[in-house]
Scaffold this motif. Structure first.
Motif, mmCIF file in Angstrom:
data_model
loop_
_atom_site.group_PDB
_atom_site.id
_atom_site.type_symbol
_atom_site.label_atom_id
_atom_site.label_comp_id
_atom_site.label_asym_id
_atom_site.label_seq_id
_atom_site.Cartn_x
_atom_site.Cartn_y
_atom_site.Cartn_z
ATOM 1 N N ALA A 223 16.367 31.061 25.512
ATOM 2 C CA ALA A 223 16.102 29.620 25.541
ATOM 3 C C ALA A 223 17.398 28.838 25.733
ATOM 4 C CB ALA A 223 15.399 29.193 24.256
ATOM 5 N N ASN A 224 18.466 29.286 25.077
ATOM 6 C CA ASN A 224 19.756 28.599 25.223
ATOM 7 C C ASN A 224 20.266 28.668 26.659
ATOM 8 O OD1 ASN A 224 19.811 27.942 22.504
ATOM 9 N ND2 ASN A 224 21.044 29.712 21.924
ATOM 10 N N ARG A 225 20.070 29.809 27.303
ATOM 11 C CA ARG A 225 20.515 29.936 28.697
ATOM 12 C C ARG A 225 19.699 29.019 29.611
ATOM 13 N NH1 ARG A 225 20.975 35.420 27.144
ATOM 14 N NH2 ARG A 225 18.955 35.947 28.063
ATOM 15 N N MET A 226 18.406 28.912 29.344
ATOM 16 C CA MET A 226 17.585 27.964 30.107
ATOM 17 C C MET A 226 18.105 26.544 29.927
ATOM 18 S SD MET A 226 13.732 29.278 29.228
ATOM 19 C CE MET A 226 13.195 30.962 29.538
ATOM 20 N N ARG A 227 18.415 26.192 28.683
ATOM 21 C CA ARG A 227 18.933 24.848 28.402
ATOM 22 C C ARG A 227 20.256 24.622 29.116
ATOM 23 N NH1 ARG A 227 22.351 23.552 24.251
ATOM 24 N NH2 ARG A 227 21.816 25.481 23.160
ATOM 25 N N ASP A 228 21.123 25.629 29.118
ATOM 26 C CA ASP A 228 22.414 25.499 29.792
ATOM 27 C C ASP A 228 22.247 25.295 31.296
ATOM 28 O OD1 ASP A 228 23.719 25.801 27.393
ATOM 29 O OD2 ASP A 228 24.129 27.937 27.663
ATOM 30 N N ARG A 229 21.133 25.803 31.846
ATOM 31 C CA ARG A 229 20.851 25.625 33.273
ATOM 32 C C ARG A 229 20.040 24.354 33.532
ATOM 33 N NH1 ARG A 229 19.530 31.300 32.851
ATOM 34 N NH2 ARG A 229 17.305 30.759 32.900
ATOM 35 N N SER A 230 19.879 23.531 32.500
ATOM 36 C CA SER A 230 19.112 22.274 32.585
ATOM 37 C C SER A 230 17.635 22.511 32.867
ATOM 38 C CB SER A 230 19.705 21.339 33.652
ATOM 39 O OG SER A 230 21.049 21.020 33.339
ATOM 40 N N GLU A 231 17.133 23.670 32.500
ATOM 41 C CA GLU A 231 15.704 23.968 32.639
ATOM 42 C C GLU A 231 15.016 23.562 31.335
ATOM 43 O OE1 GLU A 231 15.645 28.124 33.554
ATOM 44 O OE2 GLU A 231 16.611 27.853 35.513
ATOM 45 N N TYR A 232 14.911 22.252 31.140
ATOM 46 C CA TYR A 232 14.532 21.751 29.821
ATOM 47 C C TYR A 232 13.056 21.960 29.495
ATOM 48 C CZ TYR A 232 19.153 19.690 29.980
ATOM 49 O OH TYR A 232 20.509 19.519 30.072
ATOM 50 N N PHE A 233 12.180 21.882 30.483
ATOM 51 C CA PHE A 233 10.766 22.143 30.206
ATOM 52 C C PHE A 233 10.574 23.580 29.741
ATOM 53 C CE2 PHE A 233 9.624 18.423 32.953
ATOM 54 C CZ PHE A 233 8.822 17.774 32.032
ATOM 55 N N GLU A 234 11.158 24.530 30.491
ATOM 56 C CA GLU A 234 11.019 25.934 30.144
ATOM 57 C C GLU A 234 11.650 26.229 28.789
ATOM 58 O OE1 GLU A 234 12.145 24.692 32.936
ATOM 59 O OE2 GLU A 234 11.527 25.830 34.711
ATOM 60 N N ALA A 235 12.846 25.675 28.582
ATOM 61 C CA ALA A 235 13.547 25.912 27.319
ATOM 62 C C ALA A 235 12.747 25.351 26.150
ATOM 63 C CB ALA A 235 14.938 25.283 27.363
ATOM 64 N N ARG A 236 12.207 24.152 26.324
ATOM 65 C CA ARG A 236 11.456 23.538 25.222
ATOM 66 C C ARG A 236 10.227 24.361 24.869
ATOM 67 N NH1 ARG A 236 9.407 17.383 25.602
ATOM 68 N NH2 ARG A 236 8.182 18.284 27.300
ATOM 69 N N ARG A 237 9.576 24.897 25.883
ATOM 70 C CA ARG A 237 8.389 25.718 25.615
ATOM 71 C C ARG A 237 8.753 26.928 24.758
ATOM 72 N NH1 ARG A 237 4.725 28.000 30.493
ATOM 73 N NH2 ARG A 237 3.864 25.899 30.399
ATOM 74 N N LEU A 238 9.855 27.606 25.110
ATOM 75 C CA LEU A 238 10.254 28.784 24.345
ATOM 76 C C LEU A 238 10.775 28.392 22.966
ATOM 77 C CD1 LEU A 238 10.613 31.780 24.100
ATOM 78 C CD2 LEU A 238 12.739 31.617 25.422
ATOM 79 N N TYR A 239 11.582 27.330 22.895
ATOM 80 C CA TYR A 239 12.052 26.866 21.587
ATOM 81 C C TYR A 239 10.871 26.559 20.663
ATOM 82 C CZ TYR A 239 16.953 26.125 23.042
ATOM 83 O OH TYR A 239 18.253 26.281 23.452
ATOM 84 N N SER A 240 9.858 25.900 21.208
ATOM 85 C CA SER A 240 8.704 25.526 20.397
ATOM 86 C C SER A 240 7.971 26.760 19.876
ATOM 87 C CB SER A 240 7.752 24.653 21.224
ATOM 88 O OG SER A 240 6.643 24.250 20.447
ATOM 89 N N ALA A 241 7.827 27.766 20.736
ATOM 90 C CA ALA A 241 7.167 29.001 20.308
ATOM 91 C C ALA A 241 7.954 29.679 19.193
ATOM 92 C CB ALA A 241 7.012 29.941 21.500
ATOM 93 N N ILE A 242 9.275 29.692 19.330
ATOM 94 C CA ILE A 242 10.119 30.313 18.301
ATOM 95 C C ILE A 242 10.027 29.530 16.996
ATOM 96 C CG2 ILE A 242 12.492 30.895 17.665
ATOM 97 C CD1 ILE A 242 13.064 31.229 20.689
ATOM 98 N N ALA A 243 10.107 28.207 17.093
ATOM 99 C CA ALA A 243 10.098 27.366 15.891
ATOM 100 C C ALA A 243 8.802 27.505 15.108
ATOM 101 C CB ALA A 243 10.325 25.906 16.277
ATOM 102 N N ASN A 244 7.711 27.796 15.797
ATOM 103 C CA ASN A 244 6.410 27.905 15.140
ATOM 104 C C ASN A 244 6.043 29.336 14.769
ATOM 105 O OD1 ASN A 244 5.414 25.105 15.147
ATOM 106 N ND2 ASN A 244 5.574 25.298 17.363
ATOM 107 N N ASP A 245 6.981 30.255 14.959
ATOM 108 C CA ASP A 245 6.724 31.657 14.635
ATOM 109 C C ASP A 245 7.287 31.967 13.249
ATOM 110 O OD1 ASP A 245 6.294 34.368 14.569
ATOM 111 O OD2 ASP A 245 8.007 34.854 15.844
ATOM 112 N N TYR A 246 6.412 32.119 12.275
ATOM 113 C CA TYR A 246 6.866 32.318 10.902
ATOM 114 C C TYR A 246 7.302 33.752 10.625
ATOM 115 C CZ TYR A 246 5.378 27.593 10.030
ATOM 116 O OH TYR A 246 5.270 26.224 10.078
#
Length: 211
Positions: free
Chosen positions: A33-56
């Protein structure tokens, strides 16, 4: 009866195996997700970040970082209302105890985002909270600077001694300490033209449409 017992036992084993097979997202996924963000792929990065954040099943540290950068991506996508909700959710879930990693960052960025939608009093509240709780450091100093801008000429929060090394090193021509990199407003201003945001979203959804 024995056959039924064996069948029930097999089903229970399969259910248990399925429940333990997923070990949760790891630092590898966060790095993706960080690499996506570094490439300015913010939609893709946000989707993965959100999945991680909601994974208990994921560790608290990984979920904390992912939750913060969901909001970061929303800022970079010029979605202030989503960003406000994202950072409020981050503070609700992770500003709960002794671990305050990324909390001052979130308070500052939430304040900046409130400014973007002209909710200045809420922005001031975020800045004051950050300064009162974290009087030293990069983001408390940024909050002081914003209060000087949005709060008129009266400055109830003077320059803190902890930031003196920055100005001293600049005056001396030395290399200053690298900033955290967690400020989405660093060198960026939201573009609130909704048409552009919608076009980017449509492009993203088209790229990831099911065949």
């Amino acid at each position: 009866m024995k056959r039924l017992t064996s069948l029930v036992g097999m089903i229970l084993c399969l259910v248990l195996a399925a429940s333990t097979a997923w070990a949760g997202y790891t630092s590898y996924d966060l790095d993706r997700a960080n690499r996506m963000r570094d490439r300015s792929e913010y939609f893709e990065a946000r989707r993965l970040y959100s999945a991680i954040a909601n994974d208990y099943y994921a560790s608290d540290n990984i979920r904390r970082q992912a939750s913060y950068f969901v909001g970061f991506c929303s800022v970079r996508l010029s979605e202030p209302r989503n960003a406000i909700n994202d950072f409020r959710r981050f503070l609700r879930d992770f500003d709960t105890g002794y671990n305050t990693v990324l909390v001052p960052d979130a308070l500052y960025v939430l304040g900046r985002t409130y400014e973007t939608v002209n909710e200045v009093e809420r922005a001031r509240s975020c800045y004051r909270d950050c300064i009162n709780r974290f009087p030293s450091g990069e983001f408390s100093q940024k909050c002081r600077e914003r209060l000087r801008i949005v709060g008129g000429h009266d400055d109830p929060y003077p320059h803190h001694y902890s930031m003196d090394f920055v100005s001293d090193s600049i005056d001396a021509g030395k290399t200053t300490q690298k900033l955290s990199g967690s400020d989405p407003f660093d060198g960026f201003q939201m573009d609130l033209q909704q048409e552009k945001v919608d076009q980017l979203k449509e492009k993203f959804e088209a790229l990831h449409a099911q065949p």
